[in-house]
Motif scaffolding. Sequence first.
Motif, PDB file in Angstrom:
ATOM      1  N   PRO A  93       0.824  -1.209   0.000  1.00 61.78           N
ATOM      2  CA  PRO A  93       0.000   0.000   0.000  1.00 61.78           C
ATOM      3  C   PRO A  93       0.863   1.265   0.000  1.00 61.78           C
ATOM      4  CG  PRO A  93      -0.019  -0.999   2.167  1.00 61.78           C
ATOM      5  CD  PRO A  93       0.732  -1.937   1.261  1.00 61.78           C
ATOM      6  N   PHE A  94       0.243   2.375  -0.336  1.00 56.11           N
ATOM      7  CA  PHE A  94       0.925   3.656  -0.457  1.00 56.11           C
ATOM      8  C   PHE A  94       1.626   4.058   0.847  1.00 56.11           C
ATOM      9  CE2 PHE A  94       0.930   8.337  -0.401  1.00 56.11           C
ATOM     10  CZ  PHE A  94       1.669   8.569  -1.548  1.00 56.11           C
ATOM     11  N   THR A  95       0.972   3.833   1.974  1.00 52.09           N
ATOM     12  CA  THR A  95       1.557   4.255   3.262  1.00 52.09           C
ATOM     13  C   THR A  95       2.864   3.527   3.556  1.00 52.09           C
ATOM     14  OG1 THR A  95       0.112   2.671   4.387  1.00 52.09           O
ATOM     15  CG2 THR A  95      -0.610   4.951   4.329  1.00 52.09           C
ATOM     16  N   ARG A  96       2.933   2.256   3.248  1.00 48.76           N
ATOM     17  CA  ARG A  96       4.174   1.499   3.482  1.00 48.76           C
ATOM     18  C   ARG A  96       5.280   1.950   2.549  1.00 48.76           C
ATOM     19  NH1 ARG A  96       3.184  -3.734   6.645  1.00 48.76           N
ATOM     20  NH2 ARG A  96       5.413  -4.063   6.598  1.00 48.76           N
ATOM     21  N   ARG A  97       4.902   2.306   1.319  1.00 50.24           N
ATOM     22  CA  ARG A  97       5.913   2.808   0.378  1.00 50.24           C
ATOM     23  C   ARG A  97       6.491   4.126   0.871  1.00 50.24           C
ATOM     24  NH1 ARG A  97       1.960   1.637  -4.159  1.00 50.24           N
ATOM     25  NH2 ARG A  97       1.818   3.897  -4.233  1.00 50.24           N
TER      26      ARG A  97
ATOM     27  N   LEU B 152      13.663  10.583  -8.430  1.00 43.63           N
ATOM     28  CA  LEU B 152      14.254  11.872  -8.089  1.00 43.63           C
ATOM     29  C   LEU B 152      13.241  13.009  -8.211  1.00 43.63           C
ATOM     30  CD1 LEU B 152      17.795  11.923  -9.716  1.00 43.63           C
ATOM     31  CD2 LEU B 152      17.257  12.108  -7.310  1.00 43.63           C
ATOM     32  N   PHE B 153      12.324  12.876  -9.143  1.00 41.41           N
ATOM     33  CA  PHE B 153      11.338  13.927  -9.392  1.00 41.41           C
ATOM     34  C   PHE B 153      10.142  13.859  -8.444  1.00 41.41           C
ATOM     35  CE2 PHE B 153      13.614  13.362 -13.401  1.00 41.41           C
ATOM     36  CZ  PHE B 153      14.091  14.650 -13.566  1.00 41.41           C
ATOM     37  N   VAL B 154      10.047  12.864  -7.609  1.00 39.78           N
ATOM     38  CA  VAL B 154       9.033  12.652  -6.567  1.00 39.78           C
ATOM     39  C   VAL B 154       7.617  12.581  -7.122  1.00 39.78           C
ATOM     40  CG1 VAL B 154       8.031  13.530  -4.424  1.00 39.78           C
ATOM     41  CG2 VAL B 154      10.473  13.731  -4.808  1.00 39.78           C
ATOM     42  N   ILE B 155       7.204  13.524  -7.935  1.00 36.28           N
ATOM     43  CA  ILE B 155       5.822  13.621  -8.410  1.00 36.28           C
ATOM     44  C   ILE B 155       5.344  12.344  -9.120  1.00 36.28           C
ATOM     45  CG2 ILE B 155       4.233  14.933  -9.879  1.00 36.28           C
ATOM     46  CD1 ILE B 155       5.186  16.404  -7.313  1.00 36.28           C
ATOM     47  N   PRO B 156       6.135  11.724 -10.014  1.00 35.97           N
ATOM     48  CA  PRO B 156       5.632  10.496 -10.655  1.00 35.97           C
ATOM     49  C   PRO B 156       5.284   9.385  -9.672  1.00 35.97           C
ATOM     50  CG  PRO B 156       7.520  11.315 -11.849  1.00 35.97           C
ATOM     51  CD  PRO B 156       7.409  12.143 -10.600  1.00 35.97           C
ATOM     52  N   ALA B 157       5.946   9.347  -8.540  1.00 40.86           N
ATOM     53  CA  ALA B 157       5.648   8.305  -7.544  1.00 40.86           C
ATOM     54  C   ALA B 157       4.296   8.539  -6.883  1.00 40.86           C
ATOM     55  CB  ALA B 157       6.743   8.263  -6.490  1.00 40.86           C
ATOM     56  N   LEU B 158       3.811   9.772  -6.900  1.00 42.85           N
ATOM     57  CA  LEU B 158       2.530  10.090  -6.271  1.00 42.85           C
ATOM     58  C   LEU B 158       1.344   9.692  -7.143  1.00 42.85           C
ATOM     59  CD1 LEU B 158       3.380  13.604  -4.815  1.00 42.85           C
ATOM     60  CD2 LEU B 158       3.386  11.417  -3.625  1.00 42.85           C
ATOM     61  N   PHE B 159       1.547   9.618  -8.443  1.00 50.72           N
ATOM     62  CA  PHE B 159       0.480   9.214  -9.360  1.00 50.72           C
ATOM     63  C   PHE B 159       0.522   7.713  -9.547  1.00 50.72           C
ATOM     64  CE2 PHE B 159       1.167  13.641 -10.534  1.00 50.72           C
ATOM     65  CZ  PHE B 159      -0.133  14.108 -10.444  1.00 50.72           C
ATOM     66  N   THR B 160      -0.610   7.070  -9.324  1.00 54.38           N
ATOM     67  CA  THR B 160      -0.657   5.619  -9.427  1.00 54.38           C
ATOM     68  C   THR B 160      -1.619   5.189 -10.519  1.00 54.38           C
ATOM     69  OG1 THR B 160      -2.380   5.514  -7.736  1.00 54.38           O
ATOM     70  CG2 THR B 160      -0.108   5.326  -6.982  1.00 54.38           C
ATOM     71  N   ASP B 161      -1.407   3.989 -11.021  1.00 54.01           N
ATOM     72  CA  ASP B 161      -2.319   3.431 -12.015  1.00 54.01           C
ATOM     73  C   ASP B 161      -3.429   2.662 -11.306  1.00 54.01           C
ATOM     74  OD1 ASP B 161      -1.063   1.121 -11.181  1.00 54.01           O
ATOM     75  OD2 ASP B 161      -0.167   0.654 -13.122  1.00 54.01           O
ATOM     76  N   SER B 162      -4.236   1.958 -12.064  1.00 60.98           N
ATOM     77  CA  SER B 162      -5.372   1.232 -11.478  1.00 60.98           C
ATOM     78  C   SER B 162      -4.919   0.135 -10.512  1.00 60.98           C
ATOM     79  CB  SER B 162      -6.233   0.627 -12.579  1.00 60.98           C
ATOM     80  OG  SER B 162      -5.468  -0.295 -13.343  1.00 60.98           O
ATOM     81  N   ASP B 163      -3.696  -0.327 -10.664  1.00 63.01           N
ATOM     82  CA  ASP B 163      -3.171  -1.352  -9.765  1.00 63.01           C
ATOM     83  C   ASP B 163      -2.510  -0.769  -8.527  1.00 63.01           C
ATOM     84  OD1 ASP B 163      -3.841  -3.827 -10.974  1.00 63.01           O
ATOM     85  OD2 ASP B 163      -2.382  -3.398 -12.541  1.00 63.01           O
ATOM     86  N   GLY B 164      -2.386   0.551  -8.443  1.00 60.00           N
ATOM     87  CA  GLY B 164      -1.768   1.169  -7.285  1.00 60.00           C
ATOM     88  C   GLY B 164      -0.263   1.303  -7.402  1.00 60.00           C
TER      89      GLY B 164
ATOM     90  N   GLY C 205       3.133   3.146  -8.609  1.00 62.13           N
ATOM     91  CA  GLY C 205       3.563   4.479  -8.999  1.00 62.13           C
ATOM     92  C   GLY C 205       4.028   4.482 -10.446  1.00 62.13           C
ATOM     93  N   MET C 206       4.072   5.678 -11.022  1.00 65.38           N
ATOM     94  CA  MET C 206       4.482   5.781 -12.425  1.00 65.38           C
ATOM     95  C   MET C 206       5.936   5.345 -12.630  1.00 65.38           C
ATOM     96  SD  MET C 206       1.884   6.654 -14.214  1.00 65.38           S
ATOM     97  CE  MET C 206       0.863   5.640 -13.154  1.00 65.38           C
ATOM     98  N   HIS C 207       6.774   5.452 -11.597  1.00 70.94           N
ATOM     99  CA  HIS C 207       8.152   4.982 -11.719  1.00 70.94           C
ATOM    100  C   HIS C 207       8.187   3.460 -11.848  1.00 70.94           C
ATOM    101  CE1 HIS C 207       7.119   4.771  -7.513  1.00 70.94           C
ATOM    102  NE2 HIS C 207       8.153   3.990  -7.276  1.00 70.94           N
ATOM    103  N   ASP C 208       7.292   2.778 -11.141  1.00 70.79           N
ATOM    104  CA  ASP C 208       7.215   1.321 -11.262  1.00 70.79           C
ATOM    105  C   ASP C 208       6.593   0.912 -12.590  1.00 70.79           C
ATOM    106  OD1 ASP C 208       8.458   0.450  -8.932  1.00 70.79           O
ATOM    107  OD2 ASP C 208       6.645   0.716  -7.745  1.00 70.79           O
TER     108      ASP C 208
END
Length: 176
Positions: free
Chosen positions: A41-45, A148-160, A162-165
């Motif tokens: 989940p997002f909180t653990r990440r 490094l840009f932080v923002i892509p990690a905040l946006f998630t896809d339907s599976d949860g 992050g955009m970096h993943d």
Amino acid sequence: MARITGSWLSGPNAESGDNPLGDYQGKELGLPQSGPGALAPFTRRVLAILADWFISMGLAAIIVRPDAAHIISKMTIPKGQQPPSHFEVITQALSTPTLGVWFVLGIAAVTLFGFTPGQYFLKLRVTRVDADAPVGFVRALARQVILLFVIPALFTDSDGRGMHDRATGTALVYSR
């Protein structure tokens, strides 16, 4: 006439019978709903990245060894103004070295072990979703550069994820 953007902007089709609320995150990737291999989940990440940041700050402090009194003595402080506290001076002196240590630590740890120290403490690991293989240097590097840009990690896809993943074909999952 059908809208071209309808397939991705309007969400699931009402007639299709899809029920996205009944599914769990990671199902489309073939991951289990819970237990080892399930998406974190997002909180653990967030907790894992904070742990990594504080570990990196400690390592940077050992490497750089900033002397607050020496730094303050070299400052030009206007008359009547208080000098910054030692904590502020040390924090500012460690900001860039901490980022560098965090960057290198993330690449090295994910390449060698599949997890960073913060992810290890929170029982997480980075895994590839396209194959049962190690993440590897190139994916770890690309993942860390995007982080490094932080923002892509905040946006998630339907599976949860992050955009970096998503961009690197990886996912952060429970390891145990």
